[in-house]
Design an enzyme around this catalytic site. Structure first.
Site, PDB file in Angstrom:
ATOM      1  N   ALA A 136       0.802  -1.218   0.000  1.00 50.70           N
ATOM      2  CA  ALA A 136       0.000   0.000   0.000  1.00 50.70           C
ATOM      3  C   ALA A 136       0.838   1.273   0.000  1.00 50.70           C
ATOM      4  O   ALA A 136       0.305   2.366  -0.192  1.00 50.70           O
ATOM      5  CB  ALA A 136      -0.939   0.004   1.204  1.00 50.70           C
ATOM      6  N   SER A 155       4.500   0.972  -1.216  1.00 56.20           N
ATOM      7  CA  SER A 155       5.583   0.807  -2.184  1.00 56.20           C
ATOM      8  C   SER A 155       5.432  -0.522  -2.909  1.00 56.20           C
ATOM      9  O   SER A 155       4.681  -1.403  -2.477  1.00 56.20           O
ATOM     10  CB  SER A 155       6.951   0.863  -1.489  1.00 56.20           C
ATOM     11  OG  SER A 155       7.108  -0.244  -0.614  1.00 56.20           O
ATOM     12  N   ARG A 211       7.757  -3.489  -5.579  1.00 59.18           N
ATOM     13  CA  ARG A 211       9.058  -3.903  -6.091  1.00 59.18           C
ATOM     14  C   ARG A 211       8.882  -5.128  -6.969  1.00 59.18           C
ATOM     15  O   ARG A 211       7.875  -5.831  -6.893  1.00 59.18           O
ATOM     16  CB  ARG A 211      10.044  -4.218  -4.969  1.00 59.18           C
ATOM     17  CG  ARG A 211       9.710  -5.437  -4.137  1.00 59.18           C
ATOM     18  CD  ARG A 211       8.989  -5.090  -2.867  1.00 59.18           C
ATOM     19  NE  ARG A 211       8.637  -6.243  -2.079  1.00 59.18           N
ATOM     20  CZ  ARG A 211       9.434  -6.836  -1.211  1.00 59.18           C
ATOM     21  NH1 ARG A 211      10.678  -6.411  -1.066  1.00 59.18           N
ATOM     22  NH2 ARG A 211       9.017  -7.846  -0.511  1.00 59.18           N
ATOM     23  N   ASP A 266      -1.345 -10.318  -0.827  1.00 56.46           N
ATOM     24  CA  ASP A 266       0.025 -10.338  -0.312  1.00 56.46           C
ATOM     25  C   ASP A 266       0.153 -11.070   1.021  1.00 56.46           C
ATOM     26  O   ASP A 266       1.174 -11.719   1.288  1.00 56.46           O
ATOM     27  CB  ASP A 266       0.603  -8.922  -0.223  1.00 56.46           C
ATOM     28  CG  ASP A 266      -0.258  -7.940   0.541  1.00 56.46           C
ATOM     29  OD1 ASP A 266      -1.250  -8.357   1.186  1.00 56.46           O
ATOM     30  OD2 ASP A 266       0.051  -6.736   0.494  1.00 56.46           O
ATOM     31  N   ASN A 308      -7.101  -8.279  11.222  1.00 55.24           N
ATOM     32  CA  ASN A 308      -6.367  -7.124  10.711  1.00 55.24           C
ATOM     33  C   ASN A 308      -6.118  -6.150  11.857  1.00 55.24           C
ATOM     34  O   ASN A 308      -7.052  -5.776  12.568  1.00 55.24           O
ATOM     35  CB  ASN A 308      -7.164  -6.414   9.622  1.00 55.24           C
ATOM     36  CG  ASN A 308      -7.165  -7.165   8.314  1.00 55.24           C
ATOM     37  OD1 ASN A 308      -6.187  -7.151   7.594  1.00 55.24           O
ATOM     38  ND2 ASN A 308      -8.261  -7.831   8.015  1.00 55.24           N
ATOM     39  N   GLU A 328       4.590   5.112   9.668  1.00 56.53           N
ATOM     40  CA  GLU A 328       4.848   5.598   8.308  1.00 56.53           C
ATOM     41  C   GLU A 328       4.228   6.975   8.095  1.00 56.53           C
ATOM     42  O   GLU A 328       4.835   7.854   7.471  1.00 56.53           O
ATOM     43  CB  GLU A 328       4.298   4.605   7.286  1.00 56.53           C
ATOM     44  CG  GLU A 328       5.120   3.319   7.173  1.00 56.53           C
ATOM     45  CD  GLU A 328       4.374   2.224   6.432  1.00 56.53           C
ATOM     46  OE1 GLU A 328       3.247   2.481   5.955  1.00 56.53           O
ATOM     47  OE2 GLU A 328       4.904   1.099   6.336  1.00 56.53           O
TER      48      GLU A 328
END
Length: 486
Positions: free
Chosen positions: A12, A14, A16, A240, A299, A307
């Site tokens: 959410a 970043s 890669r 994920d 969750n 962050e």
């Protein structure tokens, strides 16, 4: 030439791309490119930039295409859950997808439950009620006469939308769909009655697939851009967390996991859904996993808290913040991490400070105090959730495996062990990408099943174990924490 798997791992904040391959010594991974995933705020809504994500994926594929020593066997994509893209009859994306952090779903579950009972939905799906679940996002769009939804020929979850952009094939992958609160937990397929309640049908979704199934090959357009061949894109665990849990290096079934990143997801693996009045009351979720497993989990707001604070701190390193937290006074301030005020405030630092004042706690005066407040509060919240899991689990819980980026935070790992009273095993930090690669390896016949892959990971992954300390102090802090959650 080295045969490798290409993993696309989008979070959410970043994303890669990574290549992985097996040697006699184990699994080798190499990051190809990394890029930010920004929320776009416009017209009082928050969107994801699906085109920018796609552009960065193509860039990663181009880099690999120039690496003559690498041969890509397959490609797999995993992302965060619940969000989706509307596709028109002509195959085009109708607009940028809403983010689950958009405020338009505030109060959405309550509006939906005026028509369909909460218990009926939970009994069918086993999914915890959160205002941003796809069911409530779609119902909100329906109520708001959203033009993209009204003209949608297909609805694709984020990993499925990206695989469509790469292959031209539209699918609905099981693990990502299970986050939507639209999948029947028993049949493990889309539930028609819930779709009908929001004016949709199964025809609005792509072909239903499970982890390990082939989606399609790269389109000729992508092949020309990347200088790669007709490489297959495989449906890995598209969610994920499902990918990360696949990479838990567990010795047996007697474990819980904590996938620690922007979100903290704590749970256990079961073979069948656990849907009871108790799990409904505690708002636990039953999401799809690999190899036919169910992930019974909760969750928890995770590193999102820190962050968002770091936005105001000009990118101060995590090591500096951790040192400042460790030097600050213990248990001076505590918050309930899952309070709605922390969902997406304009200023997280001020939201935490205000929360503490409103709960008759000392004013936060330093950055270290604030970071310590976040870490201690998360550790105590983990204990709260783990105690519930122990009462629900069909097997004892003897260890907590912390995977994902948060597994590198030694201070939080130690405090978590102190709070929960059982050992914490940290690693691998790249669990999501590794799980993605593991599913591709099984699909390609390079591994027998996920269980054998876990045994391999346990042998080759550097793991660190944290043992509980200062039990009486943390027990007292937990009592203090409970006073703000009641």
């Amino acid at each position: 030439m080295t045969k490798c798997f290409f993993a696309i791992d989008l979070g959410a904040t970043s994303g890669r791309t990574i290549v992985g391959y097996f040697t006699p010594q184990g699994l080798v991974t190499e990051e190809i490119n990394r890029f930010p995933n920004y929320l776009i705020e416009i017209g009082k809504h928050f969107y994801w930039d699906i085109y920018e994500l796609y552009r960065n994926i193509i860039e990663g594929l181009k880099i690999v295409g120039r690496r003559k020593e690498l041969e890509v066997i397959s490609i797999g994509i995993d992302t965060w859950g619940v969000d989706f893209v509307c596709i028109g009859k002509d195959g085009g994306i109708l607009r940028q997808p809403y983010s689950y952090r958009d405020p338009h779903t505030t109060g959405a579950p309550e509006k939906y439950f005026q028509r369909i009972s909460r218990s009926k939905v939970y009994e069918c799906t086993g999914i915890q009620v959160m205002n941003f679940n796809s069911l409530f996002q779609l119902d909100t769009l329906r109520r708001n006469n959203d033009s993209a939804l009204a003209n949608a020929h297909k609805i694709l979850f984020i990993p499925d939308a990206l695989s469509y952009m790469l292959t031209g094939e539209m699918v609905t992958e099981y693990t990502i769909a299970s986050t939507a609160q639209l999948v029947n937990a028993q049949t493990r397929s889309l539930e028609s009655s819930l779709l009908e309640s929001i004016g949709l049908s199964k025809q609005h979704f792509g072909r239903f697939v499970y982890p390990g199934e082939k989606i399609g090959n790269l389109t000729e357009e992508v092949q020309l851009q990347t200088k790669l061949g007709a490489i297959p894109v495989v449906a890995v665990a598209g969610h994920d967390t499902a990918a990360a849990v696949a990479a838990v290096p567990a010795a047996n079934h007697n474990f819980a996991y904590l996938s620690s990143g922007t979100w903290s997801l704590m749970g256990i693996e079961t073979q069948t859904p656990v849907i009871t009045s108790e799990t409904e009351k505690l708002n636990f979720t039953n999401e799809g996993g690999v190899d036919g497993t169910i992930r019974l989990l909760k969750n928890i707001c995770g590193m999102w808290l820190l962050e968002r604070c770091r936005i105001n701190w000009e990118g101060t390193s995590y090591s500096t913040l951790i040192a400042e937290a460790n030097a600050s006074e213990p248990f001076r301030n505590l918050i309930y991490p899952d309070d709605t005020v922390f969902a997406n405030p304009s200023n997280m630092e001020e939201a935490i400070k205000k929360y503490c004042i409103n709960h008759n706690q000392p004013a936060i005066e330093t950055r270290g105090q604030l970071v310590r407040c976040i870490f201690e509060s998360l550790a105590l919240r983990y204990r709260q959730v783990l105690e519930n899991l122990k009462s629900l689990s069909p097997h004892p819980i003897e260890v907590l495996h912390v995977i994902g980026g948060g597994s590198r935070n030694d201070l939080l790992n130690q405090w978590t062990a102190n709070a929960i009273g059982i050992p914490v095993v940290a690693g691998p930090s790249e669990a999501t990408a590794i799980g993605n690669i593991m599913v591709q390896a099984v699909a390609a016949g390079q591994a027998t099943n996920i269980a054998s892959m876990r045994q391999l990971l346990r042998r080759i992954t550097p793991l660190q174990t944290f043992y509980p300390e200062h039990k009486e102090i943390w027990d007292a802090a937990y009592l203090q924490f409970q006073t703000i959650t009641q």
